[in-house]
Every structure is written in structure tokens, then in C-alpha cells.
Motif scaffolding. Structure first.
Motif, PDB file in Angstrom:
ATOM      1  N   ILE A  69       5.733   7.848  -3.478  1.00  0.00           N
ATOM      2  CA  ILE A  69       6.707   7.019  -2.776  1.00  0.00           C
ATOM      3  C   ILE A  69       6.247   5.587  -3.001  1.00  0.00           C
ATOM      4  O   ILE A  69       5.067   5.277  -2.799  1.00  0.00           O
ATOM      5  N   THR A  70       7.133   4.711  -3.418  1.00  0.00           N
ATOM      6  CA  THR A  70       6.777   3.311  -3.618  1.00  0.00           C
ATOM      7  C   THR A  70       7.424   2.476  -2.524  1.00  0.00           C
ATOM      8  O   THR A  70       8.598   2.660  -2.207  1.00  0.00           O
ATOM      9  N   LEU A  71       6.630   1.564  -1.963  1.00  0.00           N
ATOM     10  CA  LEU A  71       7.087   0.715  -0.870  1.00  0.00           C
ATOM     11  C   LEU A  71       7.540  -0.650  -1.354  1.00  0.00           C
ATOM     12  O   LEU A  71       7.203  -1.058  -2.471  1.00  0.00           O
ATOM     13  N   LYS A  72       8.247  -1.369  -0.508  1.00  0.00           N
ATOM     14  CA  LYS A  72       8.645  -2.747  -0.775  1.00  0.00           C
ATOM     15  C   LYS A  72       7.576  -3.719  -0.276  1.00  0.00           C
ATOM     16  O   LYS A  72       7.772  -4.909  -0.304  1.00  0.00           O
ATOM     17  N   MET A  73       6.450  -3.199   0.174  1.00  0.00           N
ATOM     18  CA  MET A  73       5.377  -3.987   0.774  1.00  0.00           C
ATOM     19  C   MET A  73       4.145  -3.994  -0.127  1.00  0.00           C
ATOM     20  O   MET A  73       3.884  -3.013  -0.819  1.00  0.00           O
ATOM     21  N   THR A  74       3.368  -5.084  -0.062  1.00  0.00           N
ATOM     22  CA  THR A  74       2.112  -5.143  -0.806  1.00  0.00           C
ATOM     23  C   THR A  74       1.042  -4.353  -0.070  1.00  0.00           C
ATOM     24  O   THR A  74       1.206  -3.992   1.093  1.00  0.00           O
ATOM     25  N   GLU A  75      -0.069  -4.122  -0.738  1.00  0.00           N
ATOM     26  CA  GLU A  75      -1.193  -3.414  -0.119  1.00  0.00           C
ATOM     27  C   GLU A  75      -1.658  -4.153   1.138  1.00  0.00           C
ATOM     28  O   GLU A  75      -1.907  -3.535   2.177  1.00  0.00           O
ATOM     29  N   ALA A  76      -1.778  -5.474   1.061  1.00  0.00           N
ATOM     30  CA  ALA A  76      -2.232  -6.260   2.211  1.00  0.00           C
ATOM     31  C   ALA A  76      -1.263  -6.142   3.387  1.00  0.00           C
ATOM     32  O   ALA A  76      -1.689  -6.030   4.542  1.00  0.00           O
ATOM     33  N   GLU A  77       0.033  -6.137   3.107  1.00  0.00           N
ATOM     34  CA  GLU A  77       1.028  -5.996   4.178  1.00  0.00           C
ATOM     35  C   GLU A  77       0.932  -4.626   4.846  1.00  0.00           C
ATOM     36  O   GLU A  77       1.018  -4.520   6.068  1.00  0.00           O
ATOM     37  N   VAL A  78       0.728  -3.587   4.050  1.00  0.00           N
ATOM     38  CA  VAL A  78       0.621  -2.237   4.609  1.00  0.00           C
ATOM     39  C   VAL A  78      -0.629  -2.130   5.482  1.00  0.00           C
ATOM     40  O   VAL A  78      -0.578  -1.615   6.596  1.00  0.00           O
ATOM     41  N   LYS A  79      -1.750  -2.644   4.988  1.00  0.00           N
ATOM     42  CA  LYS A  79      -3.005  -2.541   5.731  1.00  0.00           C
ATOM     43  C   LYS A  79      -3.012  -3.400   6.991  1.00  0.00           C
ATOM     44  O   LYS A  79      -3.815  -3.162   7.890  1.00  0.00           O
ATOM     45  N   SER A  80      -2.106  -4.373   7.083  1.00  0.00           N
ATOM     46  CA  SER A  80      -2.049  -5.218   8.277  1.00  0.00           C
ATOM     47  C   SER A  80      -1.133  -4.631   9.358  1.00  0.00           C
ATOM     48  O   SER A  80      -1.064  -5.176  10.463  1.00  0.00           O
ATOM     49  N   LEU A  81      -0.452  -3.530   9.061  1.00  0.00           N
ATOM     50  CA  LEU A  81       0.417  -2.901  10.058  1.00  0.00           C
ATOM     51  C   LEU A  81      -0.422  -2.311  11.193  1.00  0.00           C
ATOM     52  O   LEU A  81      -1.510  -1.780  10.951  1.00  0.00           O
ATOM     53  N   PRO A  82       0.097  -2.383  12.416  1.00  0.00           N
ATOM     54  CA  PRO A  82      -0.651  -1.790  13.529  1.00  0.00           C
ATOM     55  C   PRO A  82      -0.606  -0.269  13.453  1.00  0.00           C
ATOM     56  O   PRO A  82       0.404   0.304  13.060  1.00  0.00           O
TER      57      PRO A  82
END
Length: 129
Positions: free
Chosen positions: A109-122
Motif C-alpha cells: 500500500i503506498t501512502l500520500k505521506m512521507t516517512e517523516a509525516e507517518v512517523k510523526s502521527l500520534p
């Protein structure tokens, strides 16, 4: 109908006389890239595709091509993803809605978010299996 004709012509040109399989694309937003080798099917998720239980365990990649985790659970139009960690230790579960999904492929599954954005999610309060 037009998309099937274009697909058939593209497959015929790309295979240069090799035996062709009967390929039908009935998914809105699907595109088929046909180099001389295997066929890759990329499905643009958009807002019309609903996550399914078949996605559980599938790798999740960021928009910058990094493996950020795997699908852990599905809840309606949302996907729970286990992010980070190593062998299940230290990972956190985040909730992504359908709008965060870019494409669905057989292996990822590919996201519209970067790795940094995903890792910053709560992390979510969803219980891990």
C-alpha cells in the motif's frame, strides 16, 4: 471499452509477438504499465476504494519510497498501520483514513505521506492483536 482497446494495443506492442493472456481491467483508477517484461498494475485508491481485510499484513510504503510498516487492521474506511520498531518491538499503531492512501498493489500500500509525516502521527489507543 476504449480503455480495453488501448490496453490490448499496448500489450500487443509491448510483447512483440509473445503469447498474450486475456487481461481485463474493471477497477476505476487502474493503470497498466506494460514494458517488455511483467505487467505491473497500480490502482489509484481515490475516495472510491474501500479498505478490505485482504490488506492486513500488506507492507505500507511512504510517498518517498520507504517501508514504514504494515497494515494491522481495517475499520470502515480507515486502516490501522503498525509503524516503526523491530520484529514487533517498539512499534506504534497509527490510524490512516482513506484520504492518506495513494495506491494499492499486490505487495504494498503506498501512502500520500512521507516517512517523516507517518512517523510523526500520534499512536492510536486501538488495542494491538
Amino acid at each position: 471499452m476504449t480503455s480495453r482497446i488501448i490496453l490490448a494495443a499496448t500489450l500487443a506492442l509491448g510483447t512483440a509477438g509473445a503469447a498474450l493472456a486475456d487481461v481485463k481491467v474493471n477497477t476505476p483508477g487502474a493503470s497498466v504499465d506494460t514494458p517488455a517484461g511483467p505487467v505491473d498494475i497500480n490502482v489509484d485508491v481515490g475516495s472510491s476504494m474501500k479498505p478490505t481485510e485482504a490488506w492486513i499484513g500488506r507492507a505500507v510504503y511512504s510517498s518517498d519510497g520507504k517501508n514504514v510498516g504494515e497494515v494491522a487492521a481495517i475499520s470502515g474506511d480507515s486502516v490501522y498501520v503498525d509503524v516503526g520498531g523491530f520484529l514487533g518491538i517498539g512499534e506504534s499503531r497509527v490510524l490512516l483514513d482513506n484520504g492518506n492512501l495513494e495506491a494499492v498493489q499486490p505487495d504494498r500500500i503506498t501512502l500520500k505521506m512521507t516517512e517523516a509525516e507517518v512517523k510523526s502521527l500520534p499512536p492510536t489507543s486501538a488495542e494491538k492483536n
